[in-house]
Structures are given as C-alpha cells and as structure tokens.
Design a protein around this motif. Structure first.
Motif, mmCIF file in Angstrom:
data_model
loop_
_atom_site.group_PDB
_atom_site.id
_atom_site.type_symbol
_atom_site.label_atom_id
_atom_site.label_comp_id
_atom_site.label_asym_id
_atom_site.label_seq_id
_atom_site.Cartn_x
_atom_site.Cartn_y
_atom_site.Cartn_z
ATOM 1 N N ASN A 511 0.832 -1.204 0.000
ATOM 2 C CA ASN A 511 0.000 0.000 0.000
ATOM 3 C C ASN A 511 0.872 1.262 0.000
ATOM 4 O OD1 ASN A 511 -1.975 1.903 0.360
ATOM 5 N ND2 ASN A 511 -2.883 0.951 2.171
ATOM 6 N N MET A 513 -0.457 4.226 0.671
ATOM 7 C CA MET A 513 -1.029 5.181 1.629
ATOM 8 C C MET A 513 -0.653 4.736 3.047
ATOM 9 S SD MET A 513 -4.745 5.909 -0.060
ATOM 10 C CE MET A 513 -5.072 4.226 -0.485
ATOM 11 N N ILE A 530 -3.093 13.374 2.330
ATOM 12 C CA ILE A 530 -4.361 13.223 1.605
ATOM 13 C C ILE A 530 -5.409 14.067 2.325
ATOM 14 C CG2 ILE A 530 -6.161 11.578 0.931
ATOM 15 C CD1 ILE A 530 -3.878 9.441 0.902
ATOM 16 N N LEU A 531 -6.191 14.821 1.552
ATOM 17 C CA LEU A 531 -7.144 15.766 2.129
ATOM 18 C C LEU A 531 -8.312 15.066 2.818
ATOM 19 C CD1 LEU A 531 -7.651 18.883 2.135
ATOM 20 C CD2 LEU A 531 -9.048 18.539 0.100
ATOM 21 N N ASN A 532 -8.852 14.025 2.193
ATOM 22 C CA ASN A 532 -10.022 13.337 2.739
ATOM 23 C C ASN A 532 -9.746 11.842 2.884
ATOM 24 O OD1 ASN A 532 -9.877 12.954 -0.028
ATOM 25 N ND2 ASN A 532 -12.075 12.770 -0.295
ATOM 26 N N ILE A 534 -9.411 7.884 3.958
ATOM 27 C CA ILE A 534 -10.401 6.901 4.380
ATOM 28 C C ILE A 534 -10.315 6.702 5.884
ATOM 29 C CG2 ILE A 534 -11.028 4.445 4.181
ATOM 30 C CD1 ILE A 534 -9.589 4.749 1.335
ATOM 31 N N MET A 538 -4.257 5.761 6.752
ATOM 32 C CA MET A 538 -3.952 5.921 5.324
ATOM 33 C C MET A 538 -4.135 7.389 4.950
ATOM 34 S SD MET A 538 -5.494 2.636 3.347
ATOM 35 C CE MET A 538 -6.942 2.230 4.282
ATOM 36 N N ASN B 149 -19.789 10.985 -8.847
ATOM 37 C CA ASN B 149 -20.216 10.145 -7.725
ATOM 38 C C ASN B 149 -19.973 8.673 -7.993
ATOM 39 O OD1 ASN B 149 -21.153 12.524 -6.718
ATOM 40 N ND2 ASN B 149 -23.259 12.179 -7.402
ATOM 41 N N THR B 153 -13.579 9.896 -4.713
ATOM 42 C CA THR B 153 -12.226 10.330 -5.003
ATOM 43 C C THR B 153 -11.459 10.714 -3.745
ATOM 44 O OG1 THR B 153 -13.155 11.238 -7.008
ATOM 45 C CG2 THR B 153 -10.946 11.976 -6.426
ATOM 46 N N LEU B 154 -10.186 10.380 -3.712
ATOM 47 C CA LEU B 154 -9.294 10.869 -2.658
ATOM 48 C C LEU B 154 -8.601 12.120 -3.189
ATOM 49 C CD1 LEU B 154 -7.917 7.416 -1.563
ATOM 50 C CD2 LEU B 154 -9.034 9.029 -0.027
ATOM 51 N N TYR B 155 -8.728 13.198 -2.437
ATOM 52 C CA TYR B 155 -8.169 14.473 -2.876
ATOM 53 C C TYR B 155 -6.903 14.821 -2.109
ATOM 54 C CZ TYR B 155 -12.293 15.596 -5.637
ATOM 55 O OH TYR B 155 -13.271 15.589 -6.588
ATOM 56 N N LEU B 162 -5.765 11.767 -6.147
ATOM 57 C CA LEU B 162 -5.126 10.483 -6.434
ATOM 58 C C LEU B 162 -5.933 9.906 -7.585
ATOM 59 C CD1 LEU B 162 -4.492 9.058 -2.861
ATOM 60 C CD2 LEU B 162 -2.881 10.146 -4.416
ATOM 61 N N TYR B 190 -6.704 4.793 -7.243
ATOM 62 C CA TYR B 190 -7.179 4.932 -5.864
ATOM 63 C C TYR B 190 -8.670 5.253 -5.838
ATOM 64 C CZ TYR B 190 -2.185 5.366 -4.931
ATOM 65 O OH TYR B 190 -0.833 5.135 -4.854
ATOM 66 N N ARG B 191 -9.380 4.687 -4.879
ATOM 67 C CA ARG B 191 -10.776 5.060 -4.659
ATOM 68 C C ARG B 191 -11.008 5.140 -3.150
ATOM 69 N NH1 ARG B 191 -13.645 2.934 -9.412
ATOM 70 N NH2 ARG B 191 -12.243 3.623 -11.052
ATOM 71 N N ARG B 192 -11.979 5.965 -2.808
ATOM 72 C CA ARG B 192 -12.246 6.144 -1.387
ATOM 73 C C ARG B 192 -13.146 5.026 -0.880
ATOM 74 N NH1 ARG B 192 -14.644 8.944 2.543
ATOM 75 N NH2 ARG B 192 -13.251 10.085 3.946
ATOM 76 N N ASP B 193 -12.683 3.804 -0.972
ATOM 77 C CA ASP B 193 -13.456 2.636 -0.536
ATOM 78 C C ASP B 193 -12.850 2.051 0.733
ATOM 79 O OD1 ASP B 193 -15.306 2.532 -2.582
ATOM 80 O OD2 ASP B 193 -14.016 1.327 -3.883
ATOM 81 N N PRO B 195 -11.638 -0.823 2.938
ATOM 82 C CA PRO B 195 -11.195 -2.157 2.511
ATOM 83 C C PRO B 195 -12.102 -3.267 3.036
ATOM 84 C CG PRO B 195 -9.437 -0.974 3.691
ATOM 85 C CD PRO B 195 -10.668 -0.151 3.789
ATOM 86 N N PRO B 201 -8.762 0.289 -1.267
ATOM 87 C CA PRO B 201 -8.717 1.716 -1.626
ATOM 88 C C PRO B 201 -7.668 2.003 -2.708
ATOM 89 C CG PRO B 201 -7.779 1.350 0.547
ATOM 90 C CD PRO B 201 -8.368 0.053 0.122
ATOM 91 N N PHE B 202 -6.794 1.054 -2.969
ATOM 92 C CA PHE B 202 -5.904 1.202 -4.125
ATOM 93 C C PHE B 202 -5.915 -0.129 -4.854
ATOM 94 C CE2 PHE B 202 -3.520 -0.744 -0.838
ATOM 95 C CZ PHE B 202 -2.583 -1.550 -1.452
#
Lengths: 792, 326
Positions: A511, A513, A530-532, A534, A538, B149, B153-155, B162, B190-193, B195, B201-202
């Motif tokens: 990973n 992150m 990272i701004l937002n 999870i 990370m 949507n 997204t991870l910003y 990302l 990357y996604r804001r998921d 795990p 998330p990646f």
C-alpha cells in the motif's frame, strides 16, 4: 432503480419472465444487478381463527389450540407462542404447506399431542423480522382465504437496475417500459390522466411567481380540496413496498407513486399552511437557513432555489420539502407542485447540502421539463380516486421559455464509421423511433426526456445498442505498423525483476497510503498528505519503501515465517512544499533479508544472513546492469546504522544498504536482524550501461599465488585490494580475498587477510620470474603502506 | 566354426545380462577369458581351421574377444562406482535452488503487457497524483457532473487528486502525441473505498487506447476478443453491452462467460467504448478526421478471476504462504 415486474406490465405488454426481462434490459444498457422475488407466495397458508386455547398437559410453554380455517373440521394445533389467544385471526400453515426456508408442515405429535398445522409469526412467513409471537391479523380479514390473497399480496419480482447517470429518464417505470417496448416492438401504454375539474379556478386561488428562471424554468401548481387522509389501498402499498418504499399515507404515497411511475418528482403542500396562497420561487440569500421535513436545519449556500409562500420559504426546490408546510393529519387541502429545476443548479446546491433524496437524484440528472403537467394530472386523478379530493380548474403553469427537443443531424455515414456497421439511414431511423425519437429526414429530434442526446456520437450509441452490440461485426484485426516506441524504462524494471527473482528474492506489492504521523517520525521526512483520507492510518503518501517492506517482514514474522528475502519496485512521493503542486514520484527498489540464508533443510549450513548478503546483492545487481564504478561509502540514516553504506555510482547517490536500526526493528516487533537496501530505480536506469562489448577469452593459462598478510584489525580490505592492484603490474588480472582470520593464532590487535592473485597475459604463457617479481612488489607496497607482514 | 563363434557370442550376452554383482562378473571373466576360458579355447582351435578361412575366422574371434573384454570391464567400472557410493541415501530430498517469484499481480500485468506488445501496443505511464483536469475535466467529467459520484475520489487539494482510473494517461499521451496512437497504460489507481474482501482503496488497472483514422467499434471488439482469448483461453466467450462512461461514446461493458461450481454466468471484465469526440477536442485532435477506442479493466480483478482468489486484500498482505503459490 428498483422496478416492479407487475407494475411495469401496466405500460407495455411482454411475455418475458422476470429473469428474461433482466437479461434483455442488460443487453440494451440497463444492467440488472438482481432479480428478487417479492410478495407472498405461500400455498397452504390460510387465514384461521383460534376457537379455544388450553394448556398442553405435558409442557409448560405450549398451548393446545383448536383452530378453524373455514371448513367444517376444526384443527388441533400445538402452539408455542405466548401471545396466542381465543378469538384471534391468525395465519395458519396447514399440513402440506412449505414455509420460506423449506420447512414443510406435517401432521405431527408434539409431546404426545396431535398437531395438524402451525400458527405462524411474521418472521416464519418471511414477511418481516418480527419473530416475537404469532402474527395477529386485523379484524375482518376473510377467514379461510389464502393469506396472500386476503392481504392483497401477489407474486411480484423486484428488478434492481443500475441506471447510468446519463439516463435520468430510466429512473421511472414508464422510462423502463419505453425500453421494453423497443425490445419487444409492442406499444407503450401511458396511464389515463383525465379527471373531473371542480368549479374553483386555480388561477384565482393560487399565484406562482418565478424570480430565478435559470434555476427553475418551470413551475406548475394545482389545488386539490377536501381530501381524506388515510392509508393507501393495498395495491398501491404493495407496489411501493416491492420497490423498497414504505407506505405513509395516501397523499404522500401518490406523489411517490407518480414519481416512480413517470420520473417526475412532485411535492404536496398543505395548502392551508401556504401563506397568501402564493408561491414565489427565488434564490436563497447568504446565511439563510431552512428546516426540512426530516427536522434538520440546514445553512443554505447562496443561490439555492427556494420555494416560498407569501411570507417564508416552504421547500428546498427539487431537494426536499419543509417542516412548516408538510402534509399532516389535519391536512384537508393540497397544493400540488410539479416543477422543473435545472440540473446545474441542483448539483451546485447538493455539493454543499449533501441531502440525497429521490427528487434531487432525478433533478440533478435531468427530469423531462415537458412532462411536468402530465405527471401532475396523473397525481390529481389518483388523489380524487383514492382520497376523495376535488381538483381546482386549470393549472397555474409558469413556464416562460419552453424547452424544445434538440435537433441532431442523422449522419448515417459517420455513425457506420464509428460502429463498424453498414446500416442504411432508414434502418437507423426505424431503430430510433422505437425509443420515442422522431426522425424527420436527416434530422433526429431528441425528446426532452433524453437530455443525454447531444450529438452524432450519442445517436451512434442509440443505434448501436438497439441494433445490438453483439451484432456489430468484429473487424479483421490487421496489424498496423508500429506507432509508439517501446517503453524502455518499463522493460528495464522487468529486467530488474528477472535479476532479483534470480537471486532468490520474492516480490511484494504494498500500500502506498500510510499513517503520516508515524512515518514522519520514523523517516524524519515530510509526508504528502491526503485531504479526505479513508482513515488516519492511510492519510498520506509514503516517502520511502523500506518502512513498507518492514511492514511485510512483520506480517510474515508474526505468522511463523522468519526467513525472508523480499523486494519491491514501486513509487514513493516527495512533498513538493506546496500542496498545489504535484509531488515528485520516484520509482524505488527495496530489498529486505532476514533469517537463514538458504533453506532449513538437511544440506544447509543454516547460517543466518548478514550484512555481506545485502551488500553482495546490490553489488551483483550493479554488475548485472553494468553500472560503472559502483562505490560504497560508510553512512547511516533513519533506517540503517553501523553496518550501513551509501551506494554511489558515477558520483550520484543511488541509495543505501545495511543493517536496520534496532530501534526501528523494535517499532516493528521484529527480534532478529534485518538487512535492507533502498535504491532509486530511475537513477539505476539512467546509469545502467545497455551496450555490451565482447572481451577476448585469454588463450594462455593463468598463474595463481596465494598471499596471507598480517595487518592491524582496522585496515580496510578495500584499501588492501586497491594497493595490491596498483602494485601488481600489468599481468595481475584478479584479486580476491579468500580468508579473513583473527583469533587465537594471531595477535589480538591484528588480523590475517589471505588473497588469491591471478596473473595472466593475452600474448604468452607467463614465466615464474615475472610473477615472483610482481608478488614481491605487492608485498613491499603492503608493508610500506600498512606495515603488513607476510604470514608464514 | 562360424556357428560356434556366433553361438558363444549369444551365450555370453545372456550370461552378462544375468550377472547381478561383481562376483558374477568375475566368474564370467574366468569362464570366457581365463586360461581355460571359452574364447581362449577358440583361439587355440585355430590350428584346425582351413588356412584359406583363417583370416575371416581369426577376425571373428578377435571381435568376440574384444566384445567380451569390454563388456566385462564396463560392468566392473560401474560396479566400482556403485560400491564407492554405497553410503548415499537416495531418498533424501534434493537441494532446492532458492529462486524468488514475481508477485501474482506482476505476473498478470506481464501477461497482459506481452499480449498487447504482440498486437503492436507500447506501454505508457503517468503519475498517480493527478490534476483534476487530467483525471476528470479533460475526460468530459466536469466539476458538478453526477458521474463523479460513480467513483469516490481521494483528494490532495481542490485541484489535485489520487487518480481514480488510468484514463488520465490517455490525456497525457494525446496531448504529447498526435494520431496514430496505440498504447496500454497499466498502473495503480485509488478510490475512497473502505477495505473489505472485494474492495481495496488502491488497486491496479490497465488502460488501452487506439486513435487513428477510420477506427470503429468493430476494431475494438476484435482486439478485445483477441485479448480475452489469449488471456483466459481460446474458447472464452465474451459479450458487449451498452453502458456509460463520460469519456467514451458509444460506451460498452465487456462481459466474459464464467463457469464455476455454481454454474455459468456473465462477469463484467472491463469497460470500453469509442473515445468521446469531446475528449478528442479537449486534447486538440480533430474528431471529424480521427476516431479511436479505449478500454479500462482491473488487473487485480483479472488475477482474482484467473486464480480463483476470494479476497483482494491477500495481494497486499504479502503473506509468503500466498505469494509462493504463484
């Protein structure tokens, strides 16, 4: 979008089963993710009445009941529920019935007493989770009737369809029915929306003013007087339940029902709570707040479309109604809104408000602006039918600029070119008409319910999907000449992987992150945040690979796997100082070794790996990619110390190698030494020599001399080798150390270093004298420089 | 005499084949080559042979003599070897060379790369931290578009993300290079998921892009079905069904027919379509002249299918017991 199979049949005829329908819709672009059987299908479960109840003679918690199911015979049934009582109407599973979950009802003896059936709870029938006692049915439920029929249930299927954001029209039963009509060739049947109008003129009772036509291009209102609020009829309640919506009351249910039917969100206001019977649509001012009907107060971003009455805001346009004008038990008159809100305006508001609703989901994608009055009429007709209302005459329809269907050129040639088909314009227009598009010569009129159709490529997709993607012929693949050069860096990384796996290293992928605070502390270097994130573990992008690799060592170490030889080739990210800049992404190679060098099997020496393993690997890698002059310089950093080197080639720092610091090992809970390296792959690539030159193989034999010298312990092997090379003359070809000894046989301050020297000439066989001379010279130099003594 | 020699040769061949150990072989040596041996006796009988036959018979006896001697010597050599190594236990396991392996995801990536290299594609690359423009805007996903949507997204900042897919590599490539363009772009996205067994998330995607004059959906179908057959077997069935991506129009999903213990079903393998004319315009390529196709699929997903893996997190735990299976 959840679609009811039975409901859909109101708008189009088809004979496909639910499964077949799902498949057919999927193939025209409406991916059906699930088909769920709904409603009650419980053969053998009927409405019964408890005639008597007595205690079971042989069990405290059981009762003996006599139950009638309408026939002459009374059934003895043993029941375990505490809430069973004489006179109740209850669901009875008779002998032969099969309950959900496959439980079959048989005539049985329970603790010696005969039982011919079972009185059921809601959970046992699969109606709800309610398992607390038997289900007591309402008074008046017809005795002896099959339960499903008695309660207005019929077998239905819910199709869960994933609607892509470009198709807001498909967020409705009529929208899906239109596609089914196109599939089957059967006509689309729209519901009848005619109803008798009362004498009161809407225009005299209600005024609608739009101050922001950009956000709200259309607003239609009508009054429905003297409604009787109550529960919806079974058929409507069941349909709403099938598609996952809870029935509330007839008025609210009708607005939901019509939305699910037509795709047009409606809002019913309590007309008496609308001050001055006036609607004003305007944009919110900065700092304005509003309380929605879910009792949440929102601070509104400026520019949110607000529906106001003569005094105050009463709804967030297209998003949610207000608490202050909601339909309640007291409501007698309805003001019914059917409007069109512009998608861009809704999206902007939603970005801040985050109130996902059935209405906003549709408006932000695009509702048909020309469908507003149709949907409103449908709802009014239903209110009259189901709630006994009385409609005002005419609609107050404020729609200053009518939105027209878009005309797109039907460029058959370009469409065929994009699809790889050979369809005529006529064939294309036949396909397009099926989904409600009008084709007029070379022009396609895209109806306003299809805001996604803008140009030829969009029309090509419609033609393609209705013709069937599977019918598009595959072109014969002919290989075009090469257009993009090979990616040498990518190939170089492949080569590195070959070399590294060849020396026994297992590749890992980790990973990128990481937990910023920990990594900043451990690495002493800033982390790109990272701004937002999870989660906090990370919340940044890693700045080195070594720590990731140690994480994998720990993972395996904790799982009894303590002999590891790992590598990873992946990116690290360097904080650029300013977060509006892209970070520098650098490709790195990391290696980690721990445990025994070979296997633990019988032939192995079981020697633990050490510093020289990691150094040897890096050196070997350098040789394999023909790095010029790789140098190792003593060093330490956040990861390695004492036995640690900086790796340099051509004056550029490639990275480091060495023994991981004990404090770092402790952080990772690893209790045996780990040797690691981290190198810059881009630099390796840059410095690697890709050309190889042949060197002639010597034809004459070499002459070997072994030489052991005693030197001080502090003398570096590298310095000795360097001195030997410079003093060894032109025939000295190879020098290697074959033994190091310090211990009992030698002075404690000294060590013995044994070299093997190889002399060779390309032109002749060397004579003894030449070799001896060179060896003497070497010894003399070693003595002068290091006070080395020949060990005898 | 000739028959006699031939017979003796046959007899010797049977004897030597029947000899089981050194002692037997030595006995044979005496029997045939000893002072009173059978071959020796033959030579002795030469004097009874007619003089004109002697050269032929003599040659035959010599040959037999050589054959017997060599055969006995060869058996004695082997016997010696066996005796010398009598102490070895042949049942002990052999030395296993220590060789590393590539990570299963790298193996799948390599496989995909090789297939597309054969089809004339080259590998392109781009950064994982991307601009909003490359990741969204240029791909016809404006700021407020509902398609945003579709992927959480991870910003990094308002303008940096990302990357949520490998599609920005399309933009980077086409901004640098005018058609023809033919690339694949494998990489991490990357996604804001949160795990779980089926989300990470990646993860890794592979992008494909071909832009030239006269490119059609038929070409896309052809290349992707070649790819699927190479990757999953020659009798793999695929289907294309309409879908939606803002950066392709028409858009499609490619499904693959997948047989398992629970029966067969269609599985989504990748998304694809004809490059949206708006995307071509965004990178300064004339959509009237050029057309192209693009696809994007999950490398991890393909590995999961191919190996029957039940949890995506296994790829990133890097447990040796997992990695060593590939």
């Amino acid at each position: 979008m959840k679609i009811s199979y039975n409901w859909l049949k109101e708008y189009v005829d088809f004979s496909m089963t639910a499964e077949e329908l799902g498949e057919a819709l999927t193939l025209v672009g409406f991916e059906v993710e699930d088909v769920v059987r709904k409603g009650l299908d419980l053969p053998g479960v009927v409405v019964g009445k408890v005639l008597s109840k007595a205690k079971h003679p042989d069990a405290d918690k059981l009762s003996l009941c006599t139950v009638t199911v309408g026939g002459e015979r009374e059934l003895p049934i043993v029941c375990g529920a505490p809430n069973v009582a004489e006179g109740q109407l209850v669901p009875v599973a008779t002998v032969g019935a099969e309950l959900p979950g496959g439980f079959k009802i048989r005539k049985a003896k329970i603790r010696g007493e005969v039982s011919e059936g079972m009185i059921c709870s809601e959970a046992e029938l699969g109606i709800s989770e309610e398992a607390d006692g038997i289900w007591i049915l309402p008074e008046g439920t017809p005795l002896g009737k099959p339960l499903a029929q008695a309660l207005g249930y019929e077998t239905d299927y819910m199709l869960d369809i994933s609607i892509t954001p470009n198709r807001p029209d498909a967020l409705s039963h009529i929208g899906i029915a239109r596609e089914v009509a196109a599939i089957t060739g059967n006509p689309l049947k729209l519901p009848d929306v005619a109803f008798p109008e009362g004498s009161e003129k809407t225009a005299e009772a209600v005024a609608v003013e739009i101050d922001c036509p950009a956000g709200c291009p259309r607003y239609a209102a009508r009054l429905v007087r003297n409604i009787k609020l109550g529960p919806s009829p079974d058929w409507m309640a069941r349909r709403l339940e099938t598609v996952g919506m809870r029935p509330i009351n007839n008025i609210v249910d009708i607005t939901n029902y019509v939305m699910l039917e037509t795709g047009q969100p409606l809002h019913a206001f309590d007309a008496e709570r609308i001050a001055k019977h006036k609607i004003v649509v305007r944009e919110s001012k900065p700092g304005e707040t509003f309380t929605t009907l879910d009792e949440k107060t929102h601070e509104l971003p400026a520019g949110t479309v607000l529906i106001c009455d003569g005094e105050k805001p009463v709804a967030l346009g297209g998003i949610m109604g207000g608490l202050n004008s909601e339909v309640g038990e007291e409501t007698r008159h309805i003001l019914l809104e059917s409007a069109y809100f512009a998608p861009s305006s809704i999206r902007k508001s939603l970005r801040h408000l985050k109130i996902p609703s059935e209405a906003s989901q549709r408006f932000e994608r695009g509702v048909d602006p020309n469908g507003a009055v149709f949907a409103q009429s449908r709802a009014v007709a239903l209110m009259i039918e189901l709630a006994g209302g009385e409609a005002s005459a005419g609609v107050v329809d404020n729609y200053p600029v009518e939105i027209q269907p878009k005309a797109i050129q039907l460029d058959a040639e370009r469409i065929n070119r994009l699809l790889g088909t050979k369809l005529s314009a006529k064939e294309m227009s036949a396909l397009l008409t099926r989904i409600g598009l009008q084709v007029d010569g070379e022009r396609v009129l895209a109806p306003t319910f299809r805001p996604d159709l803008l140009d030829t490529a969009d029309i090509a997709e419609e033609v393609g999907r209705l013709y069937g993607y599977d019918n598009i012929p595959e072109t014969k693949v002919s290989l075009l000449p090469y257009v993009n050069p090979a990616n040498e860096f990518d190939d170089f990384m492949d080569r590195l992987r070959d070399i590294l796996t060849g020396i026994g290293l297992q590749e890992i992928v980790t990973n990128s992150m990481i937990h910023s605070a920990t990594w900043e502390k451990l690495s002493g270097e800033r982390v790109y945040p990272i701004l937002n994130p999870i989660s906090s573990d990370m919340d940044g992008m890693r700045n080195n690979l070594t720590l990731s690799t140690l994480g994998v060592v720990r993972w395996n170490y904790n799982r009894q796997q303590k002999h590891l030889a790992l590598f990873e080739i992946n990116r690290v990210y360097h904080h650029p100082g300013d977060l509006n800049h892209l970070p520098r992404e650098e490709m790195r190679l990391s290696i980690a070794l721990t445990g025994v060098r070979e296997s633990e099997l019988w032939y192995s020496a079981k020697a633990p790996c050490d510093f020289y393993d990691i150094k040897g690997m890096v050196d070997y890698l350098g040789t394999k990619i023909s790095l010029d002059k790789i140098q190792f310089i003593p060093y330490d950093n956040f990861a390695v110390e004492s036995q640690a080197l900086r790796v340099v080639a051509d004056g550029k720092e490639l990275g480091f190698l060495g023994k991981i610091r004990p404090s770092l090992l402790k952080h990772y809970d690893i209790d045996s030494p780990v040797y690691a390296a981290e190198l810059d792959v881009s630099l390796l690539y840059e410095l690697a020599r890709r050309e190889k030159r042949f060197q002639e193989i010597p034809r004459y034999p070499w002459v070997e001399r072994d030489l052991a010298v005693m030197v001080d312990r502090g003398v570096a092997a590298e310095a000795l080798v360097k001195a030997i090379r410079s003093a060894g003359g032109r025939y000295l070809k190879e020098v290697f150390i074959f033994d190091i000894y310090s211990g009992k046989q030698v002075d404690a301050r000294q060590k013995s270093v044994a070299f093997r020297l190889r002399f060779q000439s390309l032109e002749k066989t060397l004579v003894e004298q030449e070799v001896n001379q060179a060896t003497d010279n070497i010894l003399k130099t070693l003595h002068q420089k290091f006070a080395a003594q020949l060990r005898t | 005499m000739k028959e006699e020699i031939q017979q003796l040769r046959t007899q010797f061949e049977a004897d030597i084949a029947a000899a089981t150990d050194g002692r037997d072989v030595e006995a044979l040596r005496i029997k045939y080559l000893g002072r009173n041996g059978l071959v020796t006796a033959l030579s002795r009988n030469m004097k009874h042979v007619a003089p004109q036959d002697r050269p032929v018979i003599g040659k035959m006896i010599n040959e037999l003599n050589t054959l017997v001697r060599d055969a006995i010597q060869a058996r004695k050599d082997d016997e010696g070897e066996t005796q010398q190594e009598a102490g070895i236990d042949l049942t002990l396991p052999g030395r296993t060379p220590r060789v590393g392996r590539r990570h299963p995801l790298t193996q799948i990536r390599d496989e995909i790369k090789q297939i597309f290299l054969r089809l004339g594609f080259a590998v392109a690359d781009g950064p994982e931290v991307e601009t909003d423009f490359n990741n969204f805007e240029a791909l016809n996903i404006p700021k407020l578009h509902p398609a945003r949507n579709m992927q959480d997204t991870l910003y990094i900042s308002e303008e940096l993300v990302l990357r949520t897919h490998t599609s920005p590599v399309q933009i980077r490539t086409m901004l640098k290079q005018k058609p023809p363009v033919r690339i694949i772009a494998p990489g991490r996205v990357y996604r804001r998921d949160t795990p779980d067994a089926s989300h990470s998330p990646f993860f890794h995607q592979i992008e494909g892009l071909l832009v030239d004059e006269g490119i059609s959906m038929g070409d896309l179908k052809a290349i992707l079905s070649v790819f699927t057959k190479e990757m999953f077997g020659a009798d793999t069935k695929v289907r294309f069904r309409p879908s939606y991506f803002p950066f392709t129009e028409p858009s499609a999903e490619m499904d693959m027919w997948w047989e398992s213990d629970k029966g067969g079903r269609w599985l989504e393998l990748l998304g694809c379509g004809m490059v949206n004319p708006k995307v071509l315009e965004n990178v300064g390529i004339d959509p009237q002249r050029y057309s192209g196709w693009a696809f994007g699929g999950g490398i991890d997903r393909m590995a999961i299918l191919k190996y029957g893996i039940n949890d995506i997190r296994l790829f990133f735990d890097n447990d040796l017991r997992f990695l060593e299976q590939f």
